[in-house]
Motif scaffolding. Structure first.
Motif, PDB file in Angstrom:
ATOM      1  N   ASP B 209       0.854  -1.199   0.000  1.00 12.13           N
ATOM      2  CA  ASP B 209       0.000   0.000   0.000  1.00 12.13           C
ATOM      3  C   ASP B 209       0.881   1.237   0.000  1.00 12.13           C
ATOM      4  O   ASP B 209       0.507   2.294  -0.463  1.00 12.13           O
ATOM      5  N   ARG B 210       2.040   1.067   0.624  1.00 11.51           N
ATOM      6  CA  ARG B 210       2.874   2.229   0.877  1.00 11.51           C
ATOM      7  C   ARG B 210       4.331   1.805   0.842  1.00 11.51           C
ATOM      8  O   ARG B 210       4.667   0.709   1.297  1.00 11.51           O
ATOM      9  N   VAL B 211       5.197   2.642   0.272  1.00  7.90           N
ATOM     10  CA  VAL B 211       6.624   2.350   0.197  1.00  7.90           C
ATOM     11  C   VAL B 211       7.385   3.450   0.931  1.00  7.90           C
ATOM     12  O   VAL B 211       7.140   4.634   0.710  1.00  7.90           O
ATOM     13  N   VAL B 212       8.255   3.030   1.845  1.00  5.03           N
ATOM     14  CA  VAL B 212       9.098   3.981   2.574  1.00  5.03           C
ATOM     15  C   VAL B 212      10.529   3.722   2.116  1.00  5.03           C
ATOM     16  O   VAL B 212      10.997   2.584   2.149  1.00  5.03           O
ATOM     17  N   VAL B 213      11.214   4.754   1.640  1.00  5.08           N
ATOM     18  CA  VAL B 213      12.594   4.584   1.171  1.00  5.08           C
ATOM     19  C   VAL B 213      13.544   5.234   2.165  1.00  5.08           C
ATOM     20  O   VAL B 213      13.334   6.378   2.573  1.00  5.08           O
TER      21      VAL B 213
END
Lengths: 283, 277
Positions: B209-213
């Protein structure tokens, strides 16, 4: 031919109730100067096969010849064999052991009983070849380097033996995308300089499609097919039997074919697919 | 049940100088979400994961799980947090302790003091959740990598966690093993468990749902997969890469193909290409 394998079979724990056949009548000729991918699902016999190539596993039945070294001989020249076929294991960084990078890389050439001078020159050359600065890293402990650097040092240790054939078991496993690209570029460079023949075991079909000349497809201890990626990835029956997944490019191309698009050359590389589509639209 | 990071910094103590692995991170992981954490080796991803269940506690700042602060001061609070946030690591061979799978799964609940009968139920639930019921009385040593990781996930599930953190749990697996683990993670997420997946595989990231880099200990990108992969400049800067279908879509767009800006699977991309030919 650099390596010729005929009728190679191998059974683990032979003669016990736990006996397990790992290889069955495997035959292949590995050409000098080729980039060969050994593929197949876990347990298909890939690792057992490559460990035969420098006699890490003792021949049970069949024949293997590496250039002029005959492994069926009573006492094959193992020292010369291991100088000829360099083996980079999975996660080779776990096998680093010495106090300094220089000593670690020198371990192989020392075992080849080369003169001191020659060893030093080879170590320096190998460290530079894998993209590290000799003066910066030679006195450092290999254990204080980053993961990617450690793997390079481990590869340098093999390269310092100047093997004519370089065998790597899943060389990009566990690396981040940049580390992966760098190791693949490094293997290319080594192929062009020290080791013209390269054999990699890989699950990364994208990398295999982009880099390799031929693929040897293993399944259940047998080789099902040895052919260029184009002839492997579009062979539906083979892909099913080997339980392999095609690279994304091939999946897109197959989806296009099923929608009536035709190709001059079936694409396996990203640029090939783009080129085909651009040309097609131009027509 | 959410995890909150407020200005969290974590330093690994060193002999000469300490290493700052996580730098002033503020982040909230919503209940029931599927979040992927990406970034280069050494960017702080694993440290972030270990801060989520109190395996590490912040050098400064606060991490709260379901409102409870992770802190070494209260062992009982930490214990409670660890049973809510289950972790599975990279190497399947380093995580097995028992010689029979049901004992492996029972280890966690036994330590929680769960009554005998309930442990049996939990083992059955955990093994069925990962599709490994028939292996209950077997040894884990002969399983494939993907099966071992599913057992590791089952061992965590037996603690009835609310959050499952997979720290590069697919990195050492072959494509089939990776697909198995990912399918289990998605199924658990569908049942309401929050999943945090740390990975280098971009084709896994696009399914979140969500990507954190992360880069150099800081959160440098945070958004939906569409938002993240649209920003080519940052994708290059942080040494990530586009999943192959999206790379192909971008290359074709450069060549003037009218292909919309979105995330594609292979079939969808073929469909879009056909329309643009």
């Amino acid at each position: 031919m650099s390596i010729v394998v005929k009728d190679l079979s191998y059974v683990y724990s032979q003669g016990t109730p736990y006996a397990q056949t790992a290889l069955e009548n495997v035959g292949i000729e590995i050409r000098e100067g080729e980039y060969l991918a050994v593929v197949g699902k876990t347990g298909s016999g890939k690792s057992t096969f490559i460990q035969h190539l420098n006699a890490l596993i003792k021949l049970q039945s069949g024949e293997i010849r590496v250039f002029d070294i005959d492994l069926t001989a009573k006492k094959p020249d193992l020292r010369r064999l291991r100088g000829t076929v360099g083996m980079v294991m999975q996660y080779p960084e776990y096998q680093l052991f010495d106090e300094t990078v220089e000593k670690d890389v020198a371990f192989g050439p020392k075992n080849l009983a080369l003169p001191e001078e020659e060893i030093r020159a080879r170590v320096k050359e190998a460290i530079e070849l894998v993209g590290l600065k000799y003066d910066e890293v030679k006195d450092r402990s290999p254990f204080e380097l980053s993961g990617g650097q450690k793997r390079r040092v481990a590869i340098a240790g093999v390269i310092a033996m100047k093997p004519r054939v370089l065998v790597l078991d899943e060389p990009t496993a566990g690396l981040d995308p940049l580390g992966k690209r760098e190791i693949l570029a490094l293997i290319r460079r080594l192929k062009e300089t020290t080791s013209p023949t390269v054999v990699i075991v890989s699950h990364d079909m994208e990398a295999v499609a982009e880099h390799c000349d031929r693929m040897a497809v293993f399944s259940g201890g047998k080789i099902l097919k040895v052919a260029p990626p184009r002839e492997v990835f579009y062979d539906e029956a083979l892909m099913r039997e080997a339980e392999m997944d095609a690279p994304s490019v091939v999946k897109v191309a197959k989806a296009l074919i099923s929608r009536g698009v035709s190709f001059h050359n079936l694409p396996v590389k990203k640029e090939e697919l783009v080129k085909e589509l651009v040309e097609r639209r131009g027509r | 049940m959410s995890v909150r990071f407020e200005n969290v910094t974590y330093e690994y103590p060193g002999e000469e100088k300490s290493v700052v692995a996580v730098k002033n991170v503020s982040l909230e992981i919503a209940d029931g979400s599927f979040v992927c954490v990406c970034g280069e080796n050494g960017s702080g991803k694993s440290t972030l994961a270990k801060l989520m269940n109190g395996l590490l506690t912040p050098s400064s700042g606060i991490v709260t799980v379901d409102g409870e602060t992770t802190s070494t001061e209260s062992e009982s609070a930490l214990f409670a947090i660890r049973s809510k946030v289950g972790m599975v690591f990279q190497n399947p061979d380093n995580q097995m302790i028992a010689s029979i799978i049901e004992d492996e799964i029972a280890f966690g609940p036994e330590n929680l003091g769960v009554p005998r009968e309930e442990i049996g139920e939990r083992i059955a639930y955990a093994l069925s959740a990962v599709g490994m019921e028939e292996h209950r009385h077997h040894t884990p040593y002969k399983l494939s990598g993907g099966q071992k990781q599913r057992i590791a996930i089952a061992a965590v599930l037996a603690m009835r966690p609310k959050i499952l953190v997979l720290d590069e749990s697919t990195a050492m697996l072959d494509p089939k093993g990776r697909a198995e683990v990912l399918a289990v993670a998605e199924e658990l997420n569908a049942q309401g468990i929050t999943v945090v997946l740390i990975t280098h595989f971009m084709e896994e990231a696009v399914r979140a749902d969500r990507v954190v880099v992360m880069s150099e200990g800081a959160v440098v990108m945070d958004g939906t997969p569409e938002e993240i992969f649209r920003d080519r400049e940052k994708i290059n800067r942080y040494h990530l890469e586009l999943p192959v279908p999206d790379y192909l879509a971008a290359e074709l767009r450069k060549e003037g193909f009218p292909i919309p800006e979105k995330i594609f699977g292979e079939e969808e991309l073929a469909e879009a290409i056909c329309r643009s030919l």
